[in-house]
Design a protein around this motif. Structure first.
Motif, short mmCIF file in Angstrom:
data_model
loop_
_atom_site.label_atom_id
_atom_site.label_comp_id
_atom_site.label_asym_id
_atom_site.label_seq_id
_atom_site.Cartn_x
_atom_site.Cartn_y
_atom_site.Cartn_z
N SER A 115 40.47 -44.82 -28.83
CA SER A 115 40.59 -44.60 -30.27
C SER A 115 40.45 -45.90 -31.05
O SER A 115 39.91 -45.93 -32.15
CB SER A 115 41.90 -43.90 -30.61
OG SER A 115 42.98 -44.75 -30.35
N LEU A 117 38.50 -48.29 -30.26
CA LEU A 117 37.10 -48.70 -30.25
C LEU A 117 36.17 -47.53 -30.57
O LEU A 117 34.99 -47.51 -30.20
CB LEU A 117 36.75 -49.31 -28.88
CG LEU A 117 37.42 -50.66 -28.63
CD1 LEU A 117 37.25 -51.12 -27.21
CD2 LEU A 117 36.88 -51.73 -29.59
N LYS A 118 36.73 -46.59 -31.28
CA LYS A 118 35.95 -45.42 -31.70
C LYS A 118 34.77 -45.89 -32.57
O LYS A 118 34.92 -46.78 -33.40
CB LYS A 118 36.86 -44.49 -32.51
CG LYS A 118 36.33 -43.11 -32.72
CD LYS A 118 37.42 -42.22 -33.32
CE LYS A 118 37.99 -42.83 -34.59
NZ LYS A 118 39.17 -42.10 -35.12
N GLY A 119 33.63 -45.30 -32.33
CA GLY A 119 32.47 -45.62 -33.17
C GLY A 119 31.63 -46.77 -32.64
O GLY A 119 30.61 -47.12 -33.22
N PHE A 120 32.08 -47.37 -31.55
CA PHE A 120 31.29 -48.45 -30.96
C PHE A 120 30.45 -47.87 -29.82
O PHE A 120 30.99 -47.22 -28.92
CB PHE A 120 32.20 -49.54 -30.39
CG PHE A 120 32.86 -50.39 -31.44
CD1 PHE A 120 32.33 -51.63 -31.76
CD2 PHE A 120 33.99 -49.95 -32.11
CE1 PHE A 120 32.93 -52.42 -32.74
CE2 PHE A 120 34.60 -50.74 -33.09
CZ PHE A 120 34.06 -51.97 -33.39
N GLU B 8 36.10 -50.49 -22.36
CA GLU B 8 37.03 -50.59 -23.49
C GLU B 8 38.34 -51.26 -23.05
O GLU B 8 38.88 -52.11 -23.75
CB GLU B 8 37.36 -49.21 -24.07
CG GLU B 8 36.26 -48.58 -24.88
CD GLU B 8 35.46 -47.57 -24.05
OE1 GLU B 8 35.47 -47.70 -22.80
OE2 GLU B 8 34.83 -46.69 -24.65
N ARG B 134 36.13 -53.16 -38.31
CA ARG B 134 36.03 -51.78 -37.84
C ARG B 134 37.21 -51.43 -36.92
O ARG B 134 37.78 -50.34 -37.00
CB ARG B 134 34.71 -51.56 -37.11
CG ARG B 134 33.53 -51.45 -38.07
CD ARG B 134 32.20 -51.63 -37.37
NE ARG B 134 31.90 -50.57 -36.41
CZ ARG B 134 30.94 -50.66 -35.48
NH1 ARG B 134 30.22 -51.77 -35.38
NH2 ARG B 134 30.74 -49.66 -34.65
N ILE B 135 37.56 -52.36 -36.07
CA ILE B 135 38.70 -52.11 -35.18
C ILE B 135 39.97 -51.94 -36.01
O ILE B 135 40.77 -51.04 -35.79
CB ILE B 135 38.87 -53.25 -34.15
CG1 ILE B 135 37.64 -53.33 -33.25
CG2 ILE B 135 40.13 -53.02 -33.32
CD1 ILE B 135 37.69 -54.44 -32.22
N ASN B 138 40.09 -48.59 -37.36
CA ASN B 138 40.45 -47.62 -36.32
C ASN B 138 41.95 -47.62 -36.06
O ASN B 138 42.56 -46.56 -35.89
CB ASN B 138 39.70 -47.94 -35.02
CG ASN B 138 38.24 -47.53 -35.07
OD1 ASN B 138 37.84 -46.73 -35.90
ND2 ASN B 138 37.44 -48.07 -34.16
N VAL B 142 45.53 -44.70 -35.91
CA VAL B 142 46.20 -44.34 -34.65
C VAL B 142 47.62 -43.89 -34.94
O VAL B 142 48.32 -44.53 -35.71
CB VAL B 142 46.21 -45.51 -33.66
CG1 VAL B 142 47.08 -45.17 -32.45
CG2 VAL B 142 44.81 -45.82 -33.21
#
Lengths: 142, 142
Positions: A115, A117-120, B8, B134-135, B138, B142
């Motif tokens: 979650s 690193l979602k979108g990578f 990941e 971006r991280i 994300n 969570v």
DNA sequence: CTAATATAATTGATGTATCAAATATTGATG
DNA sequence: CATCAATATTTGATACATCAATTATATTAG
């Protein structure tokens, strides 16, 4: 922090911030700290290790290892015994309960990291990995 | 840690590791911790702030702010006074010595961060910044 | 005005890391 | 063999973060 700073300084700041957030959420989601799970992960992959070896692979202080293990022992996740051939050395191994518990921790961890690193996509993950490795190498020389 | 793990998970691990290394070297190079310098940096940009405001912008615990400031006060880098119109509030400001010292800290920090990110061109820094943002987004979810 | 509530700061307990010093054991040398 | 050095672990002091409880002050409702 965002103004009057070099782009590099902003990156450093964001890394720091990110890590704090990640650590906190990680523990909330998985029920165990990153360090602790890393330690358990190492134990998971072997039968028995010395604390010294654990300390070296984890790149963490001796004292921290001792204290982690003390707690894990109290929770009956690990057992310790003196190495017969050298009483200075303490050998550590997981109990069966410990081994089981780790599996579920790892699942939570995988959910968590997915979650984060979602979108990578695959390629971006590689870019990020490469960046982290390069920074790591730079640090070594500081 | 590198084996039997998703890409990941490896990234998460490396981020964690990197941050530990960075924190340690940062303090060694600059003579002050990242958090402490960040706090000072905020103070540097204003005349006076309340502890509450500091706490919010730094995203750190109240108690941590109090304890940082107590030490900085002992070192005569900051001064505190009660806000006259509301005695619950404590206003914090840098002393002249504090202000001077920060300049040299900032220089060290810039030197440090430059060496950490050696070999990254402008475009790569932007890529990294974007990734970190971006991280961060994300994580919020969570 | 007074009691209840909200806000800001502080303090105490706890967790996790560090370094330095202490302890225990082993190995090596005169 | 006795001592000295090296190695592994533990303990104590310190740093920095959190949460929960406490204190002091201000605000609001009755």
């Amino acid at each position: 922090m965002t103004n009057s700073c070099s782009k590099e300084a902003v990156i450093l700041y964001k890394l720091h911030f990110l890590n704090k957030e990640i650590s906190s959420k990680f523990e909330g989601c998985t029920g165990v700290s990153q360090s602790r799970l890393e330690l358990l992960h190492h134990l998971y992959q072997v039968d028995e290790v010395s604390q010294k070896a654990l300390q070296q692979v984890m790149n963490i202080d001796n004292a921290a290892i001792t204290r982690h293990l003390k707690q894990l022992e109290a929770k009956e996740m690990i057992v310790r015994r003196k190495k017969p051939s050298d009483n200075r050395i303490t050998l550590v191994s997981l109990t069966d309960e410990g081994r089981q518990k780790i599996s579920s921790y790892q699942e939570e961890k995988q959910r968590f990291v997915t979650s984060i690193l979602k979108g990578f996509d695959e390629k971006e993950l590689d870019v990020l990995l490469d960046i982290l490795n390069r920074i790591k190498n730079n640090i070594k020389e500081v």
